[in-house]
Design a protein around this motif. Structure first.
Motif, mmCIF file in Angstrom:
data_model
loop_
_atom_site.group_PDB
_atom_site.id
_atom_site.type_symbol
_atom_site.label_atom_id
_atom_site.label_comp_id
_atom_site.label_asym_id
_atom_site.label_seq_id
_atom_site.Cartn_x
_atom_site.Cartn_y
_atom_site.Cartn_z
ATOM 1 N N LEU A 96 -10.855 39.961 100.807
ATOM 2 C CA LEU A 96 -9.993 38.751 100.617
ATOM 3 C C LEU A 96 -9.570 38.630 98.991
ATOM 4 N N GLN A 97 -8.677 37.951 98.671
ATOM 5 C CA GLN A 97 -8.371 37.804 97.336
ATOM 6 C C GLN A 97 -8.438 36.149 97.002
ATOM 7 N N CYS A 98 -7.122 35.545 97.559
ATOM 8 C CA CYS A 98 -7.363 34.018 96.859
ATOM 9 C C CYS A 98 -8.518 33.368 98.039
ATOM 10 N N GLY A 99 -8.419 34.028 99.317
ATOM 11 C CA GLY A 99 -9.394 33.458 100.431
ATOM 12 C C GLY A 99 -8.781 32.549 101.265
ATOM 13 N N PHE A 100 -7.446 32.160 101.140
ATOM 14 C CA PHE A 100 -7.032 31.184 101.732
ATOM 15 C C PHE A 100 -6.777 31.311 103.178
ATOM 16 N N CYS A 101 -6.661 32.525 103.532
ATOM 17 C CA CYS A 101 -6.483 33.196 104.951
ATOM 18 C C CYS A 101 -7.583 33.512 105.479
ATOM 19 N N THR A 102 -8.688 33.482 104.611
ATOM 20 C CA THR A 102 -10.010 34.215 105.226
ATOM 21 C C THR A 102 -10.673 33.625 106.171
ATOM 22 N N CYS A 133 -1.466 36.953 105.751
ATOM 23 C CA CYS A 133 -2.111 36.985 104.450
ATOM 24 C C CYS A 133 -1.365 37.402 103.572
ATOM 25 N N ARG A 134 -1.012 36.490 102.332
ATOM 26 C CA ARG A 134 -0.016 36.859 101.332
ATOM 27 C C ARG A 134 -0.563 37.510 100.348
ATOM 28 N N CYS A 135 -1.918 37.912 100.258
ATOM 29 C CA CYS A 135 -2.429 38.632 99.076
ATOM 30 C C CYS A 135 -2.768 40.080 99.249
ATOM 31 N N THR A 136 -3.537 40.173 100.352
ATOM 32 C CA THR A 136 -4.223 41.491 100.368
ATOM 33 C C THR A 136 -3.324 42.817 100.685
HETATM 34 S S1 FES Z 1 -6.352 36.509 100.663
HETATM 35 FE FE1 FES Z 1 -4.793 35.036 99.915
HETATM 36 S S2 FES Z 1 -3.961 34.773 101.769
HETATM 37 FE FE2 FES Z 1 -5.066 36.289 102.555
#
Ligand code: FES
Ligand code: FES
Lengths: 153, 274
Positions: A96-102, A133-136
């Motif tokens: 995870l990065q921002c954690g929103f999708c987690t 997921c927009r980050c990983t």
């Molecule tokens: S960790 Fe940021 S949207 Fe998946």
């Protein structure tokens, strides 16, 4: 309408408007805000939780449809302060990065392993088609799930 | 997004569901898995004043071998269609197509009957059951009738179902080992098809139907006729869009869809002819 829903092992007797969405019910009525709302159109999977043991998108389920059912949210995974193996795998593998999708990813991943305990990498990727997921870039999410499966948990 | 207000009634039998809908008339809608209806209600594109929840009618969730065909209860979920050993053996095209609907979460909730009754030409299962020559069984206050898939789709989200009728069973002929292919062209895994093709060929016949190539699912009858009279796969595929009337939208122009249909039908027939 009166409903009775067991969420994370605790039975709640609630009175809801029939149009209440399950995600709204767990977030606003029960205060369980670990389940996120992303797209609100059954696309992103951020709202995934378990309904009778299977991942569903709670933005597209009415609370009244869950009457009498068992719901598990991300808050219900840890036992005695110890993370669920899937949560642990996400932490160990930087899933995870921002954690929103987690929360949605973890719930979808556990459901996936219930249906296919030993998936290939491709099966994991296909199994996550409902979660964005927009980050990983997904790579470490996939690695986390494979690691968890290998751990046999 | 929250749907507008409605009354919620939970049916405990098909007969009760039908009488509830008859009682509330045009403003009532059946709710099965809700994965076609609830998104529309959240966008307020649909605003039924009564929802009759049939989602708990477990006796309408089954897949049984009925001899020449497989009978599928209308409330059978996509996940159960996708993983059914009976369907994998006798109607593999349908099991495969069900696995392309939405994503696992959607397939845990959505039902085959809900998808067909919704009659969306962009959905995978209406076209697939059309290609397979399915028959739909519907129940109303005055009894049960059968509607051939070829007579069912009447227009955009319109079907031959009367307001007080409920789809109860889908009967799909066994494929008896015929070759088949399901092609779905989309931009992201879980998206609707920009164009999709369900095709089978073998035992002296063929069936080809198109997803999202008009206001209804389209049976590409010219393709089947050409194959029957000995045309090559490539030549038959050129006729893919003869029965279609696609729309232009954000994803693709009508011309592009016609082109795509020919390419996908050719690929599908090549795979089905192996
Ligand atoms: S960790 Fe940021 S949207 Fe998946
Ligand atoms: S918020 Fe439910 S799928 Fe995106």
């Amino acid at each position: 309408m009166k409903i009775s829903v067991t969420v994370n092992g605790k039975t709640h007797e609630s009175d809801v408007e029939p149009r209440t969405l399950l995600v709204q019910y767990v977030r606003e009525d029960l205060g369980l805000t670990g389940t996120n709302i992303g797209c609100d159109t059954s696309s992103c999977g951020a709202c995934s939780l378990h309904l009778d043991g299977e991942a569903v998108k709670s933005c597209t389920v009415l609370a009244v449809q869950a009457d009498g059912s068992q719901v598990t949210t991300i808050e219900g995974l840890a036992t005695d302060g110890k993370m669920h193996p899937m949560q642990d795998a996400f932490m160990q593998n930087h899933g995870l990065q921002c954690g929103f999708c987690t929360p949605g990813m973890v719930m979808a991943a556990i459901s996936l392993l219930r249906e296919n305990a030993n998936p290939t990498e491709e099966e994991v990727r296909i199994g996550l088609e409902g979660n964005l997921c927009r980050c990983t870039g997904y790579h470490n999410i996939v690695q986390s799930i494979l690691a968890c499966a290998k751990g046999g948990k | 997004m929250i749907p507008s207000l409605f009354d919620y009634k939970r049916a405990s039998s098909a007969a009760e569901a039908i009488s509830l809908v008859a009682e509330y008339g045009d403003d009532a809608k059946f709710l099965a898995g809700g994965h076609s209806l609830l998104p529309l209600m959240k966008l307020r594109l649909a605003a039924p004043s009564v929802l009759v929840d049939i989602g708990r009618l477990k006796d309408l969730s089954y897949i049984t071998d009925a001899g020449s065909y497989i009978a599928i209860g209308a409330l059978t979920r996509h996940m159960d269609v996708e993983t059914s050993p009976i369907l994998k053996q006798h109607v593999p095209l349908l099991a495969c197509a069900a696995g392309h609907v939405g994503d696992p979460q959607v397939r845990h909730r959505g039902t085959i009957g809900g998808s067909i009754a919704h009659a969306d030409s962009a959905s995978d299962l209406p076209a697939t059951t059309l290609a397979l020559g399915a028959t739909y069984v519907v129940q109303g206050a005055s009894g049960t009738r059968e509607i051939a898939a070829t007579d069912f789709y009447k227009g955009f989200l319109e079907s031959a179902l009367r307001p007080d009728e409920m789809l109860t069973e889908i009967r799909v002929p066994k494929m008896n080992g015929a070759g088949w292919s399901f092609q779905k062209f989309n931009r992201r895994a879980q998206d609707w098809a920009i164009v999709g093709v369900a095709a089978w060929r073998g035992n002296g016949g063929s069936g080809v139907a198109l997803v999202n190539m008009g206001s209804t699912p389209v049976l590409a009858t010219d393709v089947a006729t050409a194959l029957a009279s000995g045309a090559s796969v490539a030549d038959a595929a050129e006729l893919a869009a003869a029965q279609a009337d696609p729309q232009s939208d954000l994803n693709a122009s009508a011309e592009y869809r016609v082109h795509l249909a020919k390419v996908l039908v050719r690929r599908a027939l090549e795979e089905a002819s192996k």
